[in-house]
Enzyme design. Structure first.
Site, PDB file in Angstrom:
ATOM      1  N   PRO A   1       0.816  -1.225   0.000  1.00  0.00           N
ATOM      2  CA  PRO A   1       0.000   0.000   0.000  1.00  0.00           C
ATOM      3  C   PRO A   1       0.845   1.268   0.000  1.00  0.00           C
ATOM      4  CG  PRO A   1      -0.787  -1.567   1.654  1.00  0.00           C
ATOM      5  CD  PRO A   1       0.522  -2.079   1.161  1.00  0.00           C
TER       6      PRO A   1
ATOM      7  N   ASP B   1      52.720  11.036  -6.791  1.00  0.00           N
ATOM      8  CA  ASP B   1      53.355  12.226  -6.229  1.00  0.00           C
ATOM      9  C   ASP B   1      53.312  12.167  -4.704  1.00  0.00           C
ATOM     10  OD1 ASP B   1      50.938  13.493  -5.234  1.00  0.00           O
ATOM     11  OD2 ASP B   1      50.494  14.093  -7.291  1.00  0.00           O
TER      12      ASP B   1
ATOM     13  N   LYS C   1      56.518  16.698  -6.763  1.00  0.00           N
ATOM     14  CA  LYS C   1      56.872  18.084  -7.078  1.00  0.00           C
ATOM     15  C   LYS C   1      56.877  18.851  -5.760  1.00  0.00           C
ATOM     16  CE  LYS C   1      54.844  18.036 -11.714  1.00  0.00           C
ATOM     17  NZ  LYS C   1      53.926  18.699 -12.663  1.00  0.00           N
TER      18      LYS C   1
ATOM     19  N   ASP D   1      42.065  15.916  -6.407  1.00  0.00           N
ATOM     20  CA  ASP D   1      41.379  15.556  -7.645  1.00  0.00           C
ATOM     21  C   ASP D   1      42.302  15.884  -8.816  1.00  0.00           C
ATOM     22  OD1 ASP D   1      38.441  15.093  -8.935  1.00  0.00           O
ATOM     23  OD2 ASP D   1      39.585  16.555 -10.105  1.00  0.00           O
TER      24      ASP D   1
ATOM     25  N   THR E   1      38.677  16.552  -3.477  1.00  0.00           N
ATOM     26  CA  THR E   1      39.641  17.643  -3.493  1.00  0.00           C
ATOM     27  C   THR E   1      39.938  18.160  -2.090  1.00  0.00           C
ATOM     28  OG1 THR E   1      40.067  19.904  -4.250  1.00  0.00           O
ATOM     29  CG2 THR E   1      37.767  19.277  -3.962  1.00  0.00           C
TER      30      THR E   1
END
Length: 410
Positions: free
Chosen positions: A50, A203, A225, A258, A286
């Site tokens: 129902p 990285d 880096k 990201d 991110t």
């Protein structure tokens, strides 16, 4: 059939229900979970109830589920290959199970495992691999074992090297966003890709814990880096991705955050595409949002801010290479999140104040986010440069400007 079968007599089998009619009686939370699994198996699902939960109702409009908005009646199982009795009325569930038994339709009864002709295992999926675990009558035990197996398959501690459809195809590259640094914040797809790679180009901001679990035959290449320090040239990274993929290897480029948020991911995608190398992009969480969040600072809040802007601070205002309209940012009322802005913090804060932002605007500086060394400092735009200098803040750090900073001060 016995009402209380010995758990050891269960016969595990995979039902191929694609395109076959399955009837679920009930519209509550248990029914919703069963329907979700049946739809994943591409069954033709009919729900008799129902009322439905909002989530189930949302499946009706696009036609994913057929809904009969009424109570169950005898005959509803006609043409069904499988049935689920999941109402909150034991009498109805018993009647459904009895009709299923009469019509030789296997039926899972949610309220009484002993009265069911079939037990639903704890199910997990990874690609085309399906894991089903029966816990000897203990559903929580089955769930625990299933989760352990899925975790092992995801992090690589359980190898699936014989997979016909590996997570990363040979001769291809997957750009994986590793999130803010904690391995637990990597997406499931990201972990799968890393676990089946032949080569991982990583990285220093990528979650290092993922690398520790890789088999010894996986080649890990350090493409870090370091700010104002040692750094692998982007052209060299591009060449590594392309050359290893063209050699037929499964290559993962593992980055922090990201890939497409100040990660130069699209440059790598373009290099691969130019060489004819297939590329998959796996988005990551991110750090612009995750790191403030981990420090208790939301980038938006109802009634306080209707926008947030993420800015690269790697060059200061007035620098010939800067593409940022600092005057426009100074006029904003919302949140400003600055990445790569430790060394330029004094210049950026001065520019924001010059163009209209109040000197007393709250600022939070979060360094080493999502790691055991995470630290949060609170100051104002006027005091930002001094705070960073006095506290010896070094990259990586994210700083947030706006009234939202005060929300996390407690």
């Amino acid at each position: 059939m016995s009402a209380s079968p010995d758990p050891g007599t269960v016969y595990p089998v995979g039902l191929r229900l694609a395109g076959r009619r399955v009837v679920v009686v009930g519209g509550g939370q248990v029914a919703h979970r069963r329907v979700a699994g049946l739809l994943e198996a591409r069954a033709r699902v009919t729900v008799v109830s129902p009322e439905l939960t909002p989530a189930l109702e949302a499946l009706v409009a696009p036609g994913s589920v057929t809904w009969h908005p009424r109570r169950w009646v005898s005959g509803d199982l006609a043409g069904a290959w499988y049935a689920v009795a999941a109402t909150d009325d034991p009498a109805v569930n018993a009647a459904v199970a009895a009709e299923a038994e009469r019509d030789r339709v296997f039926c899972a009864r949610a309220d009484d495992r002993g009265a069911s002709s079939v037990w639903t295992p704890a199910v997990g999926r990874q690609g085309d691999l399906v894991i089903g675990v029966h816990g000897g009558g203990d559903p929580q035990r089955a769930i625990g074992v299933r989760d352990a197996v899925l975790t092992g398959l995801t992090d690589g501690s359980i190898a699936d090297r014989a997979s016909r459809t590996p997570s990363v195809a040979a001769g291809s590259v997957v750009l994986v966003g590793g999130g803010p640094g904690d391995p637990g914040l990597v997406t499931v797809r990201g972990r799968q890709a890393v676990a089946t790679a032949d080569v991982v180009v990583a990285d220093h901001l990528a979650p290092q814990g993922l690398l520790a679990s890789l088999p010894a035959d996986v080649l890990v290449i350090d493409a870090s880096k370091l700010p104002r320090g040692r750094s692998m040239a982007q052209e060299q990274i591009n060449e590594l991705l392309v050359s290893h993929a063209l050699a037929g290897r499964r290559v993962v480029r593992l980055k922090g955050g990201d890939p497409f948020v100040f990660g130069r991911g699209y440059e790598e995608l373009e290099a691969c595409a130019a060489a004819g190398v297939p590329v998959e992009v796996v988005p990551g969480v991110t750090s612009a949002i995750a790191v403030p969040g981990l420090a208790g600072v939301p980038v938006t809040h109802r009634g306080m801010t209707h926008e947030f802007v993420v800015v690269s601070g790697h060059v200061p205002p007035g620098h010939p290479a800067s593409l940022v309209d600092w005057a426009a940012l100074g006029r904003l009322r919302g949140t400003v999140v600055v990445l790569m802005g430790v060394d330029t913090a004094s210049a950026i804060s001065a520019a924001l104040v010059e163009h209209g932002r109040a000197p007393e605007t709250p600022v939070a500086v979060v360094s080493d986010g999502a790691t055991p060394a995470q630290r949060t400092l609170r100051t104002t735009l006027a005091g930002l440069g001094k705070t960073i200098a006095d506290e010896g803040v070094r990259p990586p750090a994210v700083w947030v400007v706006g009234d939202v900073v005060a929300l996390g001060a407690g």
